[in-house]
Write a protein that holds these residues in place. Sequence first.
Motif, PDB file in Angstrom:
ATOM      1  N   ILE A 181      83.030  84.018   1.925  1.00 26.36           N
ATOM      2  CA  ILE A 181      83.548  83.124   0.809  1.00 26.36           C
ATOM      3  C   ILE A 181      83.538  84.396  -0.677  1.00 26.36           C
ATOM      4  O   ILE A 181      83.637  83.837  -1.427  1.00 26.36           O
ATOM      5  CB  ILE A 181      82.232  82.440   0.092  1.00 26.36           C
ATOM      6  N   GLY A 182      83.474  85.727   0.274  1.00 28.59           N
ATOM      7  CA  GLY A 182      84.184  87.001  -0.378  1.00 28.59           C
ATOM      8  C   GLY A 182      83.138  87.039  -1.614  1.00 28.59           C
ATOM      9  O   GLY A 182      82.808  87.424  -2.536  1.00 28.59           O
ATOM     10  N   HIS A 183      81.874  87.582  -1.116  1.00 22.18           N
ATOM     11  CA  HIS A 183      80.885  87.495  -1.838  1.00 22.18           C
ATOM     12  C   HIS A 183      80.342  86.173  -3.239  1.00 22.18           C
ATOM     13  O   HIS A 183      80.198  87.064  -4.555  1.00 22.18           O
ATOM     14  CB  HIS A 183      81.032  88.506  -1.991  1.00 22.18           C
ATOM     15  N   GLY A 184      80.653  85.071  -3.000  1.00 22.36           N
ATOM     16  CA  GLY A 184      80.127  84.360  -3.488  1.00 22.36           C
ATOM     17  C   GLY A 184      79.095  83.963  -4.037  1.00 22.36           C
ATOM     18  O   GLY A 184      77.989  84.847  -3.594  1.00 22.36           O
ATOM     19  N   GLY A 185      79.127  83.177  -5.509  1.00 19.10           N
ATOM     20  CA  GLY A 185      77.272  83.793  -6.057  1.00 19.10           C
ATOM     21  C   GLY A 185      77.069  82.428  -5.631  1.00 19.10           C
ATOM     22  O   GLY A 185      76.738  82.016  -4.293  1.00 19.10           O
ATOM     23  N   ARG A 186      75.681  82.439  -6.494  1.00 22.38           N
ATOM     24  CA  ARG A 186      73.830  81.356  -5.750  1.00 22.38           C
ATOM     25  C   ARG A 186      75.000  80.167  -5.347  1.00 22.38           C
ATOM     26  O   ARG A 186      75.005  79.568  -4.516  1.00 22.38           O
ATOM     27  CB  ARG A 186      72.832  81.415  -6.895  1.00 22.38           C
ATOM     28  N   ASP A 187      75.110  79.356  -6.688  1.00 18.36           N
ATOM     29  CA  ASP A 187      76.067  78.189  -6.309  1.00 18.36           C
ATOM     30  C   ASP A 187      77.496  78.054  -5.464  1.00 18.36           C
ATOM     31  O   ASP A 187      77.641  76.837  -4.721  1.00 18.36           O
ATOM     32  CB  ASP A 187      76.420  77.845  -7.822  1.00 18.36           C
ATOM     33  N   GLN A 188      77.653  78.609  -5.151  1.00 18.24           N
ATOM     34  CA  GLN A 188      78.950  78.714  -3.911  1.00 18.24           C
ATOM     35  C   GLN A 188      78.323  78.934  -2.917  1.00 18.24           C
ATOM     36  O   GLN A 188      78.427  78.318  -2.108  1.00 18.24           O
ATOM     37  CB  GLN A 188      80.001  80.212  -4.334  1.00 18.24           C
ATOM     38  N   MET A 189      77.419  79.212  -2.769  1.00 23.92           N
ATOM     39  CA  MET A 189      76.650  79.802  -1.249  1.00 23.92           C
ATOM     40  C   MET A 189      75.587  78.715  -1.144  1.00 23.92           C
ATOM     41  O   MET A 189      75.764  77.986  -0.056  1.00 23.92           O
ATOM     42  CB  MET A 189      75.617  81.294  -1.562  1.00 23.92           C
ATOM     43  N   ILE A 190      75.248  77.908  -2.342  1.00 24.91           N
ATOM     44  CA  ILE A 190      74.512  76.231  -1.803  1.00 24.91           C
ATOM     45  C   ILE A 190      75.704  75.579  -1.562  1.00 24.91           C
ATOM     46  O   ILE A 190      75.565  74.717  -0.508  1.00 24.91           O
ATOM     47  CB  ILE A 190      74.073  76.115  -3.736  1.00 24.91           C
ATOM     48  N   ASN A 191      76.842  75.027  -1.957  1.00 28.79           N
ATOM     49  CA  ASN A 191      77.928  74.232  -2.168  1.00 28.79           C
ATOM     50  C   ASN A 191      78.186  74.036  -0.333  1.00 28.79           C
ATOM     51  O   ASN A 191      78.298  73.567   0.017  1.00 28.79           O
ATOM     52  CB  ASN A 191      78.787  74.467  -2.765  1.00 28.79           C
ATOM     53  N   GLU A 192      78.348  75.543  -0.482  1.00 29.34           N
ATOM     54  CA  GLU A 192      79.009  76.233   1.350  1.00 29.34           C
ATOM     55  C   GLU A 192      77.787  76.073   2.206  1.00 29.34           C
ATOM     56  O   GLU A 192      78.288  74.868   3.223  1.00 29.34           O
ATOM     57  CB  GLU A 192      79.426  77.468   1.128  1.00 29.34           C
ATOM     58  N   LEU A 193      76.704  76.459   2.342  1.00 25.63           N
ATOM     59  CA  LEU A 193      75.839  75.779   3.228  1.00 25.63           C
ATOM     60  C   LEU A 193      75.884  74.401   3.207  1.00 25.63           C
ATOM     61  O   LEU A 193      75.202  74.274   4.280  1.00 25.63           O
ATOM     62  CB  LEU A 193      74.481  77.168   2.976  1.00 25.63           C
ATOM     63  N   GLY A 194      75.648  74.452   2.146  1.00 25.83           N
ATOM     64  CA  GLY A 194      75.200  72.426   1.955  1.00 25.83           C
ATOM     65  C   GLY A 194      76.128  71.451   3.114  1.00 25.83           C
ATOM     66  O   GLY A 194      75.160  70.373   3.327  1.00 25.83           O
TER      67      GLY A 194
END
Length: 373
Positions: free
Chosen positions: A102-115
């Motif tokens: 996700i191009g070094h996305g931040g915490r919220d992007q990580m939470i959404n993607e991993l979820g």
Amino acid sequence: MDTINMKSIFYNELHNNRKNLANNTSFLSDEKYNELIEIISELKVGCKKKEPKDFRVIKRYDVLVVQGKTKLIFPVKDDNVVLYCVLTSELFDILQATHISIGHGGRDQMINELGNKYKNITRNDIETFLHFCEPCQQKQKGSKKRVVVTPIISSDFKSRCQVDLIDFQSHPDGKFKFIMVYQDHLTKFVVLKPLKFKRAEEVAYNIIDTFTLLGAPTILQSDNGREFSNQIVSNLRNMWPELKIVHGKPRHSQSQGSVERANQDIENIEGLRFIQLMKNRAYDSGIKMSPCEALFGCKIKIGLNISNSLHDVISTIENEKQLAEIITEQSQNIENEGSADTEQPQNIENETSDTEQQLATTIKLNNENSNVM
């Protein structure tokens, strides 16, 4: 910091963070992970008499066999979404792969993607990982806080957009030396174009492509200067006389901050078309969805629309026979894992058939392309 050192430091910090959370059931060591698989497998075949604690285990976990490998999952609900449980030894690799994708996305992007795929990765796990990511730390140090003001323009789609140029003259890609970044302030949707020169007429020519696809905004602004923005608007009017658009100055609002972050990401990664897709499908905490969802009303599809449990084995498929075997196994496993007291959804068969058709079509096209090349 290389990956090996980062991984070692990450696990040391993770261990320290989890000292006071030893009873947290979301943390699964390799030993605990395999123990749970063994217990659930025995309970399912009736080899083990159920005790009170076993009912809690069955409620929290389940198992799924994918190509002969047994994986621990969260019990499948009516929507048939498979969420994997992650053992601690695999945590770093999963976080790193997702973060890069996700191009070094931040915490919220990580939470959404991993979820969308995993169940037991915590917010603290993600924050710990991000703390040791050097590109992310450098980006945070280089960013400046802006004063947030309330926009005075209507929040309708395309009411205000911004176009900026990123200078790549020190690292040109052949004849292309600049990158045009176009972003809608409301949806955060991004369009990227490579340019040969820093000229208003070339920028306007490329913007026309975007306008004729998505429509034109009311206001077009730029961080490259008011004069540059005015020149772009003048060229647009010459190329498209019916176009009614005015130039505006950047206002340091939440949307402006999004533009600056997008520009920083593009400076650090390559492959414009893939970056454009990555930015537009990534979760944005400001609008609580991805730009694609904000613009089109649904998540963007990338090739095969398959369940999460097939992603790990999709690369091994070489022919339609293997495809059919994997999909049949997947469908049967999910049906078997369902609760005995709950009826299976009636649309499982149709969904499986659609998935098989999508996969078969893609494999056929790939084979044809390979033969042509």
